[in-house]
Design an enzyme around this catalytic site. Sequence first.
Site, PDB file in Angstrom:
ATOM      1  N   PRO A 156      -5.027   1.476   7.258  1.00 46.27           N
ATOM      2  CA  PRO A 156      -4.697   0.852   8.435  1.00 46.27           C
ATOM      3  C   PRO A 156      -4.042   1.534   9.712  1.00 46.27           C
ATOM      4  CG  PRO A 156      -2.958   0.600   6.862  1.00 46.27           C
ATOM      5  CD  PRO A 156      -4.152   1.170   6.330  1.00 46.27           C
ATOM      6  N   ASN A 157      -4.473   1.146  10.871  1.00 50.08           N
ATOM      7  CA  ASN A 157      -4.056   1.615  12.169  1.00 50.08           C
ATOM      8  C   ASN A 157      -4.575   2.734  12.562  1.00 50.08           C
ATOM      9  OD1 ASN A 157      -2.169  -0.699  12.527  1.00 50.08           O
ATOM     10  ND2 ASN A 157      -0.919   0.088  10.922  1.00 50.08           N
ATOM     11  N   ARG A 206      -2.535   5.551  19.652  1.00 47.33           N
ATOM     12  CA  ARG A 206      -1.223   4.844  18.895  1.00 47.33           C
ATOM     13  C   ARG A 206      -0.253   6.261  18.932  1.00 47.33           C
ATOM     14  NH1 ARG A 206      -1.182   5.129  12.339  1.00 47.33           N
ATOM     15  NH2 ARG A 206       0.682   4.189  12.095  1.00 47.33           N
ATOM     16  N   TYR A 222       1.013  11.146  16.371  1.00 49.99           N
ATOM     17  CA  TYR A 222      -0.042  11.151  15.817  1.00 49.99           C
ATOM     18  C   TYR A 222      -1.264  12.151  16.644  1.00 49.99           C
ATOM     19  CZ  TYR A 222       1.677   7.770  12.802  1.00 49.99           C
ATOM     20  OH  TYR A 222       2.275   7.338  11.815  1.00 49.99           O
ATOM     21  N   ASN A 268      -6.744   9.457   3.999  1.00 50.96           N
ATOM     22  CA  ASN A 268      -5.299   8.988   4.684  1.00 50.96           C
ATOM     23  C   ASN A 268      -5.304   7.285   4.668  1.00 50.96           C
ATOM     24  OD1 ASN A 268      -3.224   8.691   6.482  1.00 50.96           O
ATOM     25  ND2 ASN A 268      -3.960   9.768   8.241  1.00 50.96           N
ATOM     26  N   ALA A 297      -0.021   3.561   6.242  1.00 55.62           N
ATOM     27  CA  ALA A 297       1.252   2.838   5.575  1.00 55.62           C
ATOM     28  C   ALA A 297       0.985   2.368   3.967  1.00 55.62           C
ATOM     29  CB  ALA A 297       1.523   1.714   6.283  1.00 55.62           C
ATOM     30  N   GLU A 317      -5.223  13.829  -0.639  1.00 52.70           N
ATOM     31  CA  GLU A 317      -4.162  12.934   0.332  1.00 52.70           C
ATOM     32  C   GLU A 317      -3.911  13.831   1.767  1.00 52.70           C
ATOM     33  OE1 GLU A 317      -0.023  12.684  -0.939  1.00 52.70           O
ATOM     34  OE2 GLU A 317       0.042  10.844   0.289  1.00 52.70           O
ATOM     35  N   HIS A 331      -2.528  13.386   5.804  1.00 53.22           N
ATOM     36  CA  HIS A 331      -1.541  12.836   6.782  1.00 53.22           C
ATOM     37  C   HIS A 331      -1.685  13.620   8.011  1.00 53.22           C
ATOM     38  CE1 HIS A 331      -0.243   9.751   3.915  1.00 53.22           C
ATOM     39  NE2 HIS A 331       0.246  10.767   3.201  1.00 53.22           N
ATOM     40  N   ARG A 373      10.047  12.344   8.431  1.00 51.17           N
ATOM     41  CA  ARG A 373      10.087  11.155   9.065  1.00 51.17           C
ATOM     42  C   ARG A 373      11.250  10.098   8.303  1.00 51.17           C
ATOM     43  NH1 ARG A 373       4.396   8.960  10.780  1.00 51.17           N
ATOM     44  NH2 ARG A 373       5.786   7.743  11.980  1.00 51.17           N
TER      45      ARG A 373
HETATM   46  C1  DQA Z   1       0.135   8.577   8.349  1.00 57.30           C
HETATM   47  C2  DQA Z   1       1.652   8.439   7.895  1.00 57.30           C
HETATM   48  C3  DQA Z   1       2.148   7.220   7.350  1.00 57.30           C
HETATM   49  O1  DQA Z   1       3.527   6.987   7.292  1.00 57.30           O
HETATM   50  C4  DQA Z   1       1.874   6.061   8.712  1.00 57.30           C
HETATM   51  O2  DQA Z   1       2.158   4.940   8.045  1.00 57.30           O
HETATM   52  C5  DQA Z   1       0.431   6.141   8.999  1.00 57.30           C
HETATM   53  C6  DQA Z   1      -0.312   7.428   9.496  1.00 57.30           C
HETATM   54  C7  DQA Z   1      -0.140   9.957   9.021  1.00 57.30           C
HETATM   55  O3  DQA Z   1      -1.355  10.185   8.909  1.00 57.30           O
HETATM   56  O4  DQA Z   1       0.738  10.646   9.298  1.00 57.30           O
HETATM   57  O5  DQA Z   1      -0.201   5.210   9.365  1.00 57.30           O
HETATM   58  O6  DQA Z   1      -0.638   8.404   7.135  1.00 57.30           O
END
Ligand code: DQA
Length: 144
Positions: free
Chosen positions: A11-12, A19, A24, A76, A79, A100, A102, A109
Amino acid sequence: MTQTVYVLNGPNLNLLGLREPEIYGTQTLDDIAGLLEDRARELDLEIDMRQSNHEGHLVDWMHEAQATGAQAVLLNAGAYTHTSIALHDAIKAIRTPVIEVHLSNPHAREGFRHKSYVGMAAKGTIAGFGATGYLLALEAAARL
Ligand code: DQA
């Protein structure tokens, strides 16, 4: 036969570039896909890059990665990383290795980002290196 690496984004992440760029970065998901495709060509791998804001899509795509014999999944989960037992179970349910990824370093954070249901089941984690993290994960996937 060229092996495929699934790159699944939660998501997002469709909003990357716009964003919170201070966290990011300014590269879009398409930019990252381009970087991955260039490196994948050199490694004789194929990239299947996807994004969804829906948890179940990510679960379905992980099952698909196994069914199609993918080399690895780079995930990735955004959240959902911090909330999703369904993703944790999906990683455990498949034999395909899941890495995984990120962009940011969740451990540096807010406290609610310190727990990763994905990381508890994944083969390994790369975090905190921005878009480069996807490339590092691809290098790891190529060596599995
Ligand atoms: C994220 C880190 C997550 O905590 C966050 O909710 C994201 C992006 C990252 O790529 O740094 O949406 O996965």
